[in-house]
Scaffold this motif. Structure first.
Motif, mmCIF file in Angstrom:
data_model
loop_
_atom_site.group_PDB
_atom_site.id
_atom_site.type_symbol
_atom_site.label_atom_id
_atom_site.label_comp_id
_atom_site.label_asym_id
_atom_site.label_seq_id
_atom_site.Cartn_x
_atom_site.Cartn_y
_atom_site.Cartn_z
ATOM 1 N N ILE A 4 0.846 -1.196 0.000
ATOM 2 C CA ILE A 4 0.000 0.000 0.000
ATOM 3 C C ILE A 4 0.880 1.245 0.000
ATOM 4 O O ILE A 4 2.027 1.198 0.434
ATOM 5 C CB ILE A 4 -0.979 0.027 1.205
ATOM 6 N N THR A 5 0.339 2.334 -0.519
ATOM 7 C CA THR A 5 1.054 3.603 -0.530
ATOM 8 C C THR A 5 0.521 4.451 0.614
ATOM 9 O O THR A 5 -0.697 4.604 0.757
ATOM 10 C CB THR A 5 0.847 4.322 -1.883
ATOM 11 N N VAL A 6 1.424 4.971 1.427
ATOM 12 C CA VAL A 6 1.047 5.769 2.592
ATOM 13 C C VAL A 6 1.531 7.200 2.377
ATOM 14 O O VAL A 6 2.601 7.426 1.816
ATOM 15 C CB VAL A 6 1.692 5.181 3.873
ATOM 16 N N THR A 7 0.741 8.174 2.827
ATOM 17 C CA THR A 7 1.125 9.582 2.758
ATOM 18 C C THR A 7 1.157 10.148 4.181
ATOM 19 O O THR A 7 0.715 9.490 5.128
ATOM 20 C CB THR A 7 0.103 10.393 1.935
ATOM 21 N N ASP A 8 1.672 11.373 4.312
ATOM 22 C CA ASP A 8 1.645 12.025 5.621
ATOM 23 C C ASP A 8 0.211 12.053 6.162
ATOM 24 O O ASP A 8 -0.020 11.879 7.350
ATOM 25 C CB ASP A 8 2.177 13.464 5.529
ATOM 26 N N ASP A 49 0.574 -12.850 4.907
ATOM 27 C CA ASP A 49 -0.635 -12.109 5.256
ATOM 28 C C ASP A 49 -0.630 -11.701 6.725
ATOM 29 O O ASP A 49 -1.610 -11.206 7.247
ATOM 30 C CB ASP A 49 -1.896 -12.899 4.891
ATOM 31 N N ASP A 50 0.523 -11.899 7.382
ATOM 32 C CA ASP A 50 0.625 -11.526 8.800
ATOM 33 C C ASP A 50 1.173 -10.113 8.981
ATOM 34 O O ASP A 50 1.300 -9.624 10.099
ATOM 35 C CB ASP A 50 1.526 -12.523 9.550
ATOM 36 N N VAL A 51 1.490 -9.456 7.854
ATOM 37 C CA VAL A 51 2.109 -8.138 7.930
ATOM 38 C C VAL A 51 1.682 -7.316 6.706
ATOM 39 O O VAL A 51 1.410 -7.876 5.645
ATOM 40 C CB VAL A 51 3.656 -8.288 8.021
ATOM 41 N N ILE A 52 1.564 -6.001 6.886
ATOM 42 C CA ILE A 52 1.232 -5.097 5.781
ATOM 43 C C ILE A 52 2.535 -4.448 5.313
ATOM 44 O O ILE A 52 3.310 -3.957 6.130
ATOM 45 C CB ILE A 52 0.252 -4.000 6.261
ATOM 46 N N ILE A 53 2.773 -4.478 4.010
ATOM 47 C CA ILE A 53 3.947 -3.813 3.450
ATOM 48 C C ILE A 53 3.474 -2.485 2.855
ATOM 49 O O ILE A 53 2.569 -2.459 2.013
ATOM 50 C CB ILE A 53 4.628 -4.659 2.348
ATOM 51 N N ALA A 54 4.069 -1.391 3.310
ATOM 52 C CA ALA A 54 3.654 -0.060 2.873
ATOM 53 C C ALA A 54 4.861 0.733 2.388
ATOM 54 O O ALA A 54 5.982 0.496 2.835
ATOM 55 C CB ALA A 54 2.970 0.668 4.033
ATOM 56 N N LYS A 55 4.620 1.680 1.491
ATOM 57 C CA LYS A 55 5.687 2.513 0.945
ATOM 58 C C LYS A 55 5.314 3.978 1.124
ATOM 59 O O LYS A 55 4.161 4.336 0.996
ATOM 60 C CB LYS A 55 5.867 2.240 -0.552
ATOM 61 N N MET A 56 6.330 4.810 1.418
ATOM 62 C CA MET A 56 6.099 6.247 1.499
ATOM 63 C C MET A 56 7.189 6.975 0.727
ATOM 64 O O MET A 56 8.370 6.794 1.004
ATOM 65 C CB MET A 56 6.087 6.727 2.953
ATOM 66 N N ASP A 57 6.776 7.782 -0.238
ATOM 67 C CA ASP A 57 7.691 8.601 -1.027
ATOM 68 C C ASP A 57 8.103 9.799 -0.169
ATOM 69 O O ASP A 57 7.274 10.645 0.160
ATOM 70 C CB ASP A 57 6.987 9.052 -2.311
#
Length: 105
Positions: A4-8, A49-57
């Motif tokens: 998922i993409t995360v923002t401030d 499926d035990d963890v969420i992988i997220a990215k933040m630019d």
């Protein structure tokens, strides 16, 4: 599960209030090692499926990386129950990343 993409703006909802641990990748478009680690994180995300992988630019979202003292990228933090519990920096092979995630959970 896809990354998922995360923002401030969505950080609190997507990361701090998540119902699973979150691995947050701080990255930027211009960063070579970030581009190397991206597909590895996608793979891990598809296998677990035990963890969420997220990215933040970090260029588009300067507040959150500053708050967590991110000085170089890629930096990955694991959040559990709204707290940062582990940090690693630099591109790493998949086995090493998976082991790091396991040790933090």
């Amino acid at each position: 599960m896809a990354t998922i993409t995360v923002t401030d703006e969505t950080f609190e909802q997507d990361v701090l209030n998540a119902d699973k641990p979150v691995v947050l990748d701080f990255w930027a478009q211009w960063c070579g090692p970030c581009k190397m680690i991206g597909p590895v994180l996608e793979e891990i995300s598809g296998e677990r499926d035990d963890v969420i992988i997220a990215k933040m630019d970090i260029d588009a979202n300067p507040e959150t990386p500053t708050k967590f003292g991110v000085r170089s990228i890629p930096t990955l933090l694991i959040f559990k129950g709204g707290e940062s519990v582990a940090t690693t920096m630099g591109a790493k092979p998949k086995a090493q990343l998976s082991q790091w995630i396991d040790s933090a959970l």
